[in-house]
Design a protein around this motif. Structure first.
Motif, PDB file in Angstrom:
ATOM      1  N   SER A   1       0.830  -1.209   0.000  1.00 42.83           N
ATOM      2  CA  SER A   1       0.000   0.000   0.000  1.00 42.83           C
ATOM      3  C   SER A   1       0.862   1.257   0.000  1.00 42.83           C
ATOM      4  O   SER A   1       0.600   2.221  -0.729  1.00 42.83           O
ATOM      5  CB  SER A   1      -0.920   0.001   1.222  1.00 42.83           C
ATOM      6  OG  SER A   1      -1.819  -1.086   1.185  1.00 42.83           O
ATOM      7  N   VAL A   2       1.918   1.250   0.830  1.00 42.83           N
ATOM      8  CA  VAL A   2       2.793   2.409   0.899  1.00 42.83           C
ATOM      9  C   VAL A   2       3.550   2.601  -0.409  1.00 42.83           C
ATOM     10  O   VAL A   2       3.662   3.718  -0.939  1.00 42.83           O
ATOM     11  CB  VAL A   2       3.782   2.278   2.076  1.00 42.83           C
ATOM     12  CG1 VAL A   2       4.775   3.435   2.071  1.00 42.83           C
ATOM     13  CG2 VAL A   2       3.034   2.229   3.404  1.00 42.83           C
ATOM     14  N   ILE A   3       4.071   1.518  -0.968  1.00 44.21           N
ATOM     15  CA  ILE A   3       4.864   1.631  -2.201  1.00 44.21           C
ATOM     16  C   ILE A   3       3.983   2.087  -3.364  1.00 44.21           C
ATOM     17  O   ILE A   3       4.411   2.871  -4.218  1.00 44.21           O
ATOM     18  CB  ILE A   3       5.556   0.291  -2.523  1.00 44.21           C
ATOM     19  CG1 ILE A   3       6.574  -0.028  -1.424  1.00 44.21           C
ATOM     20  CG2 ILE A   3       6.255   0.351  -3.873  1.00 44.21           C
ATOM     21  CD1 ILE A   3       7.267  -1.356  -1.592  1.00 44.21           C
ATOM     22  N   ARG A   4       2.734   1.629  -3.407  1.00 42.49           N
ATOM     23  CA  ARG A   4       1.826   2.092  -4.460  1.00 42.49           C
ATOM     24  C   ARG A   4       1.549   3.583  -4.328  1.00 42.49           C
ATOM     25  O   ARG A   4       1.414   4.292  -5.334  1.00 42.49           O
ATOM     26  CB  ARG A   4       0.527   1.290  -4.422  1.00 42.49           C
ATOM     27  CG  ARG A   4       0.662  -0.084  -5.075  1.00 42.49           C
ATOM     28  CD  ARG A   4      -0.663  -0.786  -5.284  1.00 42.49           C
ATOM     29  NE  ARG A   4      -1.223  -1.301  -4.035  1.00 42.49           N
ATOM     30  CZ  ARG A   4      -2.277  -0.777  -3.428  1.00 42.49           C
ATOM     31  NH1 ARG A   4      -2.888   0.275  -3.951  1.00 42.49           N
ATOM     32  NH2 ARG A   4      -2.727  -1.296  -2.307  1.00 42.49           N
ATOM     33  N   LEU A   5       1.486   4.070  -3.101  1.00 46.21           N
ATOM     34  CA  LEU A   5       1.333   5.514  -2.900  1.00 46.21           C
ATOM     35  C   LEU A   5       2.554   6.260  -3.429  1.00 46.21           C
ATOM     36  O   LEU A   5       2.423   7.255  -4.159  1.00 46.21           O
ATOM     37  CB  LEU A   5       1.137   5.819  -1.405  1.00 46.21           C
ATOM     38  CG  LEU A   5       1.266   7.294  -1.001  1.00 46.21           C
ATOM     39  CD1 LEU A   5       0.229   8.152  -1.714  1.00 46.21           C
ATOM     40  CD2 LEU A   5       1.155   7.455   0.512  1.00 46.21           C
ATOM     41  N   LEU A   6       3.751   5.791  -3.080  1.00 48.74           N
ATOM     42  CA  LEU A   6       4.968   6.441  -3.555  1.00 48.74           C
ATOM     43  C   LEU A   6       5.034   6.442  -5.078  1.00 48.74           C
ATOM     44  O   LEU A   6       5.417   7.434  -5.702  1.00 48.74           O
ATOM     45  CB  LEU A   6       6.201   5.741  -2.977  1.00 48.74           C
ATOM     46  CG  LEU A   6       6.350   5.714  -1.448  1.00 48.74           C
ATOM     47  CD1 LEU A   6       7.606   4.955  -1.059  1.00 48.74           C
ATOM     48  CD2 LEU A   6       6.391   7.121  -0.885  1.00 48.74           C
ATOM     49  N   SER A   7       4.642   5.354  -5.679  1.00 46.33           N
ATOM     50  CA  SER A   7       4.718   5.231  -7.129  1.00 46.33           C
ATOM     51  C   SER A   7       3.675   6.086  -7.835  1.00 46.33           C
ATOM     52  O   SER A   7       3.842   6.425  -9.016  1.00 46.33           O
ATOM     53  CB  SER A   7       4.535   3.760  -7.541  1.00 46.33           C
ATOM     54  OG  SER A   7       5.511   2.943  -6.927  1.00 46.33           O
ATOM     55  N   SER A   8       2.604   6.461  -7.131  1.00 47.19           N
ATOM     56  CA  SER A   8       1.536   7.248  -7.751  1.00 47.19           C
ATOM     57  C   SER A   8       1.834   8.738  -7.785  1.00 47.19           C
ATOM     58  O   SER A   8       1.113   9.503  -8.429  1.00 47.19           O
ATOM     59  CB  SER A   8       0.221   7.019  -6.996  1.00 47.19           C
ATOM     60  OG  SER A   8       0.264   7.630  -5.707  1.00 47.19           O
ATOM     61  N   LEU A   9       2.893   9.171  -7.100  1.00 44.13           N
ATOM     62  CA  LEU A   9       3.228  10.593  -7.073  1.00 44.13           C
ATOM     63  C   LEU A   9       3.649  11.063  -8.461  1.00 44.13           C
ATOM     64  O   LEU A   9       4.280  10.327  -9.217  1.00 44.13           O
ATOM     65  CB  LEU A   9       4.358  10.857  -6.068  1.00 44.13           C
ATOM     66  CG  LEU A   9       4.105  10.438  -4.606  1.00 44.13           C
ATOM     67  CD1 LEU A   9       5.348  10.712  -3.765  1.00 44.13           C
ATOM     68  CD2 LEU A   9       2.896  11.174  -4.035  1.00 44.13           C
ATOM     69  N   ASP A  10       3.308  12.325  -8.798  1.00 45.26           N
ATOM     70  CA  ASP A  10       3.701  12.863 -10.104  1.00 45.26           C
ATOM     71  C   ASP A  10       5.072  13.525 -10.058  1.00 45.26           C
ATOM     72  O   ASP A  10       5.458  14.249 -10.968  1.00 45.26           O
ATOM     73  CB  ASP A  10       2.655  13.857 -10.608  1.00 45.26           C
ATOM     74  CG  ASP A  10       2.419  15.000  -9.624  1.00 45.26           C
ATOM     75  OD1 ASP A  10       3.143  15.069  -8.600  1.00 45.26           O
ATOM     76  OD2 ASP A  10       1.520  15.821  -9.883  1.00 45.26           O
ATOM     77  N   HIS A  11       5.804  13.287  -8.988  1.00 47.11           N
ATOM     78  CA  HIS A  11       7.175  13.800  -8.849  1.00 47.11           C
ATOM     79  C   HIS A  11       7.948  12.827  -7.975  1.00 47.11           C
ATOM     80  O   HIS A  11       7.364  12.011  -7.260  1.00 47.11           O
ATOM     81  CB  HIS A  11       7.176  15.194  -8.214  1.00 47.11           C
ATOM     82  CG  HIS A  11       6.568  15.195  -6.838  1.00 47.11           C
ATOM     83  ND1 HIS A  11       5.208  15.320  -6.614  1.00 47.11           N
ATOM     84  CD2 HIS A  11       7.129  15.056  -5.597  1.00 47.11           C
ATOM     85  CE1 HIS A  11       4.965  15.266  -5.319  1.00 47.11           C
ATOM     86  NE2 HIS A  11       6.114  15.105  -4.685  1.00 47.11           N
TER      87      HIS A  11
END
Length: 525
Positions: A352-362
């Motif tokens: 869940s955390v890694i998917r959040l990090l990967s979803s950032l536009d920067h």
């Protein structure tokens, strides 16, 4: 004066205006947040002026009463209760009275029983509307008139005092005819029926006319005996005016950016400075967030987020992390991601955390990262979310194998970093992938075969222009004599420090009290 105190002071400075403008300012500001400012930074004089400002607005009398009770504002409490002119006015308190403190309850009930019973008779002077001061008046003319009247100053002399005030503040004075009309009307009013006066104009007039601070506070207390004049508050403004400073109106756009930066720096995550006003919110949003360290842990309690040593979220509300990371202006010193492998659910939390990090536009801008993850794939996915070049130190806490290692060394995050802490499974990896690091701490196996090949490694290290040290913490026993013989080490005055021939490097054998294993440290002086 700290910037946060300066911020409150500038708000106070902006409150010398007409009633209409004061009402507009009251709508723009969250006045309760301003009161929190004054209590947070122990500013009793500023708190007094916010209290006076609230009293002069058309804010609902019940809201005034609530603020007075919550922040122990005696003057505002007295003012709010005077707005309840008859018993019928107290109907709006139903459902609220039990929320007040015992002190406020007692005063309110006493005021209720002393109020007129028959509502058909209006309270004294209620039918006669008090004249409003002229718009954009630099001072509270009503307070100025009542103060001069108390001192038996004639209309003509009072107008001259008023002209001096306008001249000092760079404002245009109204005509003497208009001033005389206001003077006559205000002079007939009962001071007990008036809202709390803004006495700053009176204090400035005393300073201009050479009156001492002691005489000024005594006269003001006598002139406004039905209002509590705070001596500390008075002395603050007297000294300010005496030093040549005025309460000119200042907007948030006039703040220098470094002032806002200091305000934000002194505020913690729960102190929502953006609520103060639209103007402050717009400028604060332009600044980089003040937080420097974020730690995310996935374990038996799910996801826990810590920011600057303060835990701000757990498994039930960890999405607060998203609001922090989505800010492209975020500049971190440290980002840590650790997992506890003893719990099955840790895999779902980690994903869940890694998917959040990967979803950032920067990519996240951080100097130091520390990653402890059982799965090398998770480690690689996290590293991809960090900005190359900004990332200076990498700490990879769990062991890598050769396949994983060769994928990571091709990443820009690896190639542009300067410092490395690495735990590795398998033989010592090729040294060519480490030559851009200044410092290396290596946890892993190093065999005698690696020692034999270390000569070539040392030659490579000696050509390192930015080399500082490499420390190898071996997982098996190193034979000190074999290492000394193979590398042709030369002893120095220190028993555990040797020189490496044909180089400017030193090798030190370190041994720790909790283990008999040697650690090699090669460094350059």
């Amino acid at each position: 004066m700290p910037a946060a105190k300066r911020h409150v002071e500038l708000f106070i400075a902006s409150t010398s205006m007409s009633r209409k403008e004061k009402m507009r300012l009251a709508n723009e500001y969250d006045l309760e947040v301003l009161l929190e400012h004054t209590e947070r930074f122990s500013m009793p004089a500023a708190k007094r002026h916010v209290e006076l400002f609230i009293g002069q607005t058309y804010i609902d009398k019940l809201e005034k009463l609530k603020l007075a009770d919550k922040y122990d504002l005696e003057v505002l409490l007295d003012h709010a209760l005077k707005l309840y002119n008859e018993r019928g006015d107290y109907r709006v308190m139903k459902g609220h009275i039990n929320l007040f403190s015992d002190k406020t309850k007692n005063i309110t009930w006493r005021n209720f029983w002393n109020s007129p019973i028959d509502s058909c008779y209006p309270p004294r002077n209620k039918s006669r509307k008090m004249p409003d001061p002229p718009p954009n008046s630099p001072i509270d003319i009503r307070a100025h008139v009542l103060y001069d009247a108390y001192q038996s100053i004639s209309t003509e002399k009072s107008y001259k005092n008023y002209e001096k005030l306008c001249e000092a503040m760079g404002k245009e004075a109204i005509s003497i005819e208009e001033y005389e009309s206001l003077y006559n009307q205000y002079h007939e009013e009962d001071e007990r029926d008036l809202p709390m006066p803004d006495i700053r104009g009176c204090i400035l007039s005393d300073v201009i006319n050479g009156k001492t601070a002691e005489k000024s506070i005594d006269d003001l207390c006598d002139a406004f005996k039905n209002h509590n004049i705070d001596k500390e508050d008075h002395d603050y403004w007297y000294n300010r005016f005496d030093s040549g400073h005025l309460f000119t109106r200042v907007t948030f756009s006039d703040f220098p950016e470094d002032v806002f930066a200091e305000i934000v720096e002194k505020c913690d995550i729960n102190f929502n400075l953006r609520k103060v006003s639209c103007g402050l919110r717009a400028i604060v949003d332009q600044l980089a967030p003040p937080w420097s360290d974020i730690e995310v842990t996935c374990g038996d309690t799910g996801i826990n987020v810590t920011v600057d040593d303060a835990r701000i979220a757990n498994d039930s509300n960890w999405n607060v992390l998203e609001s922090l990371l989505r800010d492209p202006k975020l500049r971190l010193k440290n980002f840590e991601f650790h997992t506890d492998f003893d719990y099955y659910d840790v895999y779902q939390s980690t994903d869940s955390v890694i998917r959040l990090l990967s979803s950032l536009d920067h990519k996240i801008q951080v100097k130091n990262c520390s990653i402890l993850s059982e799965e090398a794939e998770d480690l690689i996915r996290i590293l991809r979310c960090l900005k190359p070049g900004t990332l200076e130190r990498m700490q990879i806490m769990d062991g890598l194998n050769f396949a994983d290692f060769y994928e990571i060394v091709e990443m820009d995050q690896w190639k542009q970093a300067k410092h490395l802490n690495l735990r590795f499974y398998g033989d010592f990896p090729p040294m060519e992938h480490f030559l851009h690091f200044s410092t290396i701490i290596y946890f892993g196996m190093i065999t005698m075969r690696d020692i034999v090949n270390l000569g070539d490694v040392i030659l490579s290290v000696s050509k390192w222009t930015n080399f500082e040290h490499i420390q190898i913490e071996n997982q098996s026993r190193l034979d000190k004599e074999d290492v000394t013989r193979v590398l042709h080490l030369q002893p120095t005055a220190s028993p555990e420090v040797y020189t490496i021939p044909n180089s400017n490097l030193f090798l030190q054998f370190l041994i720790f009290s909790y283990s008999s294993q040697y650690t090699l440290k090669i460094y350059k002086k």
